[in-house]
Design an enzyme around this catalytic site. Structure first.
Site, PDB file in Angstrom:
ATOM      1  N   ASP A  13       0.867  -1.178   0.000  1.00  0.00           N
ATOM      2  CA  ASP A  13       0.000   0.000   0.000  1.00  0.00           C
ATOM      3  C   ASP A  13       0.907   1.232   0.000  1.00  0.00           C
ATOM      4  O   ASP A  13       2.136   1.118  -0.138  1.00  0.00           O
ATOM      5  CB  ASP A  13      -0.999  -0.039   1.176  1.00  0.00           C
ATOM      6  CG  ASP A  13      -0.338   0.283   2.521  1.00  0.00           C
ATOM      7  OD1 ASP A  13       0.919   0.338   2.595  1.00  0.00           O
ATOM      8  OD2 ASP A  13      -1.075   0.460   3.496  1.00  0.00           O
ATOM      9  N   CYS A  70       3.298  -2.950   3.993  1.00  0.00           N
ATOM     10  CA  CYS A  70       2.510  -1.762   4.354  1.00  0.00           C
ATOM     11  C   CYS A  70       3.346  -0.975   5.354  1.00  0.00           C
ATOM     12  O   CYS A  70       4.564  -1.181   5.437  1.00  0.00           O
ATOM     13  CB  CYS A  70       1.114  -2.142   4.865  1.00  0.00           C
ATOM     14  SG  CYS A  70       1.050  -3.008   6.443  1.00  0.00           S
ATOM     15  N   THR A  72       3.462  -1.073   8.635  1.00  0.00           N
ATOM     16  CA  THR A  72       4.005  -1.943   9.689  1.00  0.00           C
ATOM     17  C   THR A  72       4.164  -3.403   9.257  1.00  0.00           C
ATOM     18  O   THR A  72       4.782  -4.192   9.975  1.00  0.00           O
ATOM     19  CB  THR A  72       3.050  -1.959  10.895  1.00  0.00           C
ATOM     20  OG1 THR A  72       1.763  -2.405  10.416  1.00  0.00           O
ATOM     21  CG2 THR A  72       2.909  -0.579  11.517  1.00  0.00           C
ATOM     22  N   HIS A 103      10.059 -23.239  10.056  1.00  0.00           N
ATOM     23  CA  HIS A 103       9.021 -23.820  10.904  1.00  0.00           C
ATOM     24  C   HIS A 103       7.616 -23.672  10.348  1.00  0.00           C
ATOM     25  O   HIS A 103       6.776 -24.538  10.552  1.00  0.00           O
ATOM     26  CB  HIS A 103       9.047 -23.177  12.299  1.00  0.00           C
ATOM     27  CG  HIS A 103      10.243 -23.578  13.110  1.00  0.00           C
ATOM     28  ND1 HIS A 103      10.309 -23.410  14.474  1.00  0.00           N
ATOM     29  CD2 HIS A 103      11.427 -24.140  12.740  1.00  0.00           C
ATOM     30  CE1 HIS A 103      11.481 -23.850  14.917  1.00  0.00           C
ATOM     31  NE2 HIS A 103      12.183 -24.285  13.882  1.00  0.00           N
ATOM     32  N   HIS A 139       6.485 -30.350  12.116  1.00  0.00           N
ATOM     33  CA  HIS A 139       6.229 -29.081  11.416  1.00  0.00           C
ATOM     34  C   HIS A 139       5.153 -29.264  10.352  1.00  0.00           C
ATOM     35  O   HIS A 139       4.297 -28.407  10.166  1.00  0.00           O
ATOM     36  CB  HIS A 139       7.511 -28.549  10.792  1.00  0.00           C
ATOM     37  CG  HIS A 139       8.511 -28.067  11.809  1.00  0.00           C
ATOM     38  ND1 HIS A 139       8.176 -27.219  12.844  1.00  0.00           N
ATOM     39  CD2 HIS A 139       9.830 -28.329  11.951  1.00  0.00           C
ATOM     40  CE1 HIS A 139       9.253 -26.970  13.583  1.00  0.00           C
ATOM     41  NE2 HIS A 139      10.262 -27.640  13.064  1.00  0.00           N
TER      42      HIS A 139
HETATM   43  C1  RB5 Z   1      -1.478   3.265   6.239  1.00  0.00           C
HETATM   44  O1  RB5 Z   1      -1.453   4.529   6.789  1.00  0.00           O
HETATM   45  C2  RB5 Z   1      -1.114   2.221   7.292  1.00  0.00           C
HETATM   46  O2  RB5 Z   1      -2.152   2.135   8.225  1.00  0.00           O
HETATM   47  C3  RB5 Z   1      -0.839   0.892   6.653  1.00  0.00           C
HETATM   48  O3  RB5 Z   1       0.211   1.024   5.745  1.00  0.00           O
HETATM   49  C4  RB5 Z   1      -0.438  -0.224   7.584  1.00  0.00           C
HETATM   50  O4  RB5 Z   1       0.615   0.133   8.422  1.00  0.00           O
HETATM   51  C5  RB5 Z   1      -1.521  -0.913   8.274  1.00  0.00           C
HETATM   52  O5  RB5 Z   1      -1.324  -1.888   9.021  1.00  0.00           O
END
Ligand code: RB5
Length: 153
Positions: A13, A70, A72, A103, A139
């Site tokens: 994203d 994304c 995080t 694993h 596993h």
């Molecule tokens: C976008 O602002 C952010 O929320 C997205 O990239 C992500 O980190 C969501 O988990």
């Protein structure tokens, strides 16, 4: 139908877009074919849409494995993991990426562009690409259970 491991789908994203060049660099350096599913800018988009496209590519066999990014790595991995065939692992270092393969037989690597720098992300991706699943009865049994919906477990 499992896809060729030589084809790697990539989806991010806007929050993950900054890490995309590093991801493409490692895939190109490894001689792998890239199935680029976007996004292609920092314009705001919804990560579940990109996770869905990537999951469908892996499930249909258009790609053998994938990378999602994304901000995080969390939102896009949650979305990808709604598909029982997808095992997306959010990794923050080479060790977690290696163990996700050994694993968990992870078929999708999830990275966070706002929490992981490009060099560490590249280490994660190289470990993800190069590490085989350890296999073995315990596993295999556990990974098998991941692919079953709770109602059929
Ligand atoms: C976008 O602002 C952010 O929320 C997205 O990239 C992500 O980190 C969501 O988990």
């Amino acid at each position: 139908m499992p896809g060729s491991d030589d084809i790697v789908a990539v989806a991010c994203d806007h929050g993950g877009f900054a890490l995309k060049p590093a991801v493409l660099e490692v895939l190109q350096e490894a001689g792998l074919e890239v199935l680029d599913l976007g996004t292609d800018s920092e314009d705001s988009v919804d990560y579940p849409d990109f996770a869905q496209n990537l999951a469908e590519a892996v499930i249909s066999g258009r790609a053998g494995r994938g990378v999602v990014v994304c901000g995080t790595g969390i939102g896009i991995s949650i979305a990808a993991n709604r598909y029982p065939e997808v095992r997306a692992a959010v990794c923050h270092d080479e060790t977690t990426a290696r163990l996700a393969r050994e694993h968990n037989n992870a078929n999708v690597l999830a990275l966070g562009a706002r929490v992981t720098g490009p060099e560490v992300a590249k280490d994660c991706l190289r470990a993800f690409l190069q590490t085989p699943f350890s296999g073995g009865e315990r596993h295999e049994r556990r990974v098998d259970k991941l692919g079953r919906l709770p109602s059929s477990a």
